[in-house]
Design an enzyme around this catalytic site. Structure first.
Site: not given
Ligand code: F6P
Length: 520
Positions: A200, A206, A260-261, A346, A377, A489
């Protein structure tokens, strides 16, 4: 119209619930079932292909009335209206929250409709082999590069809808762990692989690291000019995507009014559309929309997300339960819990209320779980005989997809039997020693859905989205921001500096210094 800002603990309903809790907390569901044969038909909701049985909960009719009064007193109705009408209810970020608008085909924003068309034609070309890689070969593998909401939803849905899948192999790279990246790409053929970078913000460490590593790997045997045949991206940050070298026609937009979620319904779901075809993607959206209408329009007493949220508040705030378990009796839903953990935790992991005041009551629940029967189990012992009260959602389907009746019968039998065992325990039965005593009286919801289809999956996901929203409204918190993830972060950046420069002293904390020292 902004969200109401009512402290739930100061309401009349909360007060009454507190008194009521004291008189009811030791009540035995076993006895309530014995005395009242109508209990399960009264405490259930039938909606479309869903049957929710919430009768195995530590509630009476009076509890439900009081919980519903709480929903009224915190003005849930106006909060629902504010959300659906696009008010900027994500106040701390000044944004509307309109993931529901992504799946409302009768009322669709032009940019959403346009993007859906783009998803359709893109995924159809890839599936039908018309999309050619740089050397003229059709695509066999699609890799989604993203994390959090840009990964969990599409990954979960692709796994859940495996039965509906076509020939494309879809992979997900999320962790910045380089081994994860290498394990994913080691067997891929550059000539027939398409990479979709989903972020987003397009600033997530990452995702950008993984995308860069994969780009470099691709360029070992390809040229810059080939990138447009093998890379696409989904983002709100169109400039950064273009800087990365993605061709304009391969860029899919996202919007700030989608969290995002909650974004799998947008172009973030491009990998879903590739995996199961656009028609199934649209069915997923339409299933979610049906749940939106149910949530928006039905009376709270018959409203599945509202009932589930109120029960959860009851356990969280009155019984003092710390966690909730979710157990889907379908291996297809193997990734559902991890997906819901982001959505729920979150969103509702907050300790400041909508007035900006520190909260002195419990908010977000810890959500965990795994698929049944495997979970039986593994950790069910603790739910049955441990010291903690853990309300559990059981999710199952009346029909299996391959129609193997023997397995299906056993799967359902286990699901129903567990809820009965948790309820009944060894109540009024003789056991020969204390170790065999099961107290029972453990709360469960059973959600029986006719069949796992794109449509019912959409409804199921939307059901939990609305449940968490209702909880956030009651707890008087903002569910749609996530400031809590920012500090980590920032610190990761500083720590990375100390590691990259081989200078542990640059770290602020002595424990971190020692850890860096040991690691280098
Ligand atoms: O660190 C959490 C977050 O901001 C989430 O809310 C989001 O889904 C994820 O990182 C990934 O963010 P992006 O889509 O901006 O890479």
């Amino acid at each position: 119209m902004s969200l109401p800002k009512i402290n739930p603990t100061k309401t009349k309903a909360w007060n009454e619930l507190s008194d009521h809790f004291n008189s009811l907390k030791d009540g035995k569901m076993q006895q309530w079932f014995k005395d009242d044969h109508e209990r399960s038909s009264r405490m259930s909701v039938i909606w479309e292909e869903f049957y929710l049985d919430y009768s195995k909960n530590r509630v009476t009719d009076e509890t439900l009335t009081k919980l519903l009064n709480l929903a009224i007193e915190v003005d849930l109705r106006s909060a629902i209206d504010a959300q659906f009408s696009g008010e900027p209810i994500n106040e701390t970020e000044g944004r509307s929250v309109l993931h529901t608008a992504l799946r409302d085909f009768n009322n669709m924003k032009p940019e959403v409709r346009e993007t859906l068309q783009k998803i359709k034609s893109f995924s159809e070309k890839v599936i039908e082999g018309e999309w050619k890689g740089a050397t003229g070969k059709s695509i066999t593998d699609v890799v989604n590069i993203g994390i959090g909401g840009s990964d969990l939803g599409p990954d979960m849905v692709c796994e859940a809808l495996q039965f509906y899948k076509n020939h494309l192999n879809v992979h997900f790279v999320s962790n910045v762990d380089g081994d994860h990246v290498m394990e994913t790409i080691k067997s891929l053929n550059r000539e027939t692989t398409l990479f979709i970078i989903v972020s987003k913000t397009f600033t997530t460490q990452e995702t950008l690291t993984n995308a860069q590593t994969i780009r470099n790997w691709f360029l070992e045997k390809g040229s810059e000019a080939d990138i447009s045949k093998h890379f696409a991206a989904v983002s709100t940050n169109l400039e950064a995507v273009a800087d990365f070298g993605i061709a304009a026609e391969n860029i899919f937009p996202m919007w700030n009014w989608v969290g995002g979620r909650f974004s799998l319904w947008s172009a973030v779901g491009l990998s879903i559309s590739c995996a199961v075809g656009y028609e199934n993607f649209e069915k997923l959206l339409k299933g979610a929309h049906k749940m939106d209408l149910h949530f928006k329009d039905s009376d709270f007493r018959q409203n599945i997300p509202v009932i589930l949220a109120l029960l959860s508040v009851w356990y969280n705030n009155f019984f003092g339960c710390e966690s909730e378990c979710i157990v889907p009796y379908s291996q297809y839903l193997n990734k559902l819990v991890a997906y819901l953990q982001q959505g729920i935790m979150e969103s509702n992991g907050k300790s400041v209320d909508r007035n900006g005041e520190q909260i002195d009551y419990q908010t977000g629940t810890i959500v965990w779980g795994s698929t049944g029967t495997n979970a039986q189990h593994a950790f069910f012992q603790l739910i049955h005989q441990g010291t903690k009260l853990i309300p559990t959602d059981f999710i199952c389907f009346s029909e299996s997809l391959y129609g193997n009746l023997d397995h299906q019968n056993k799967l359902l039998a286990n699901c129903f039997a567990q809820t009965e065992a948790l309820l009944q325990g060894t109540y009024e039965t003789e056991v020969d020693n204390n170790f065999k005593i099961f107290e029972g009286n453990k709360p469960t919801n059973t959600l029986l859905i006719k069949k796992l289809t794109p449509e019912t999956l959409g409804s199921l996901i939307a059901m939990y989205e609305h449940k968490l929203f209702v909880q956030g409204i009651i707890w008087n918190i903002f569910s749609y921001d996530q400031w809590g993830v920012e500090l980590g972060k920032k610190l990761a950046k500083n720590t990375l500096g100390a590691i990259e420069t081989r200078n542990p002293a640059a770290a602020q904390n002595s424990s971190t210094k020692s850890l860096i020292n040991k690691a280098l």
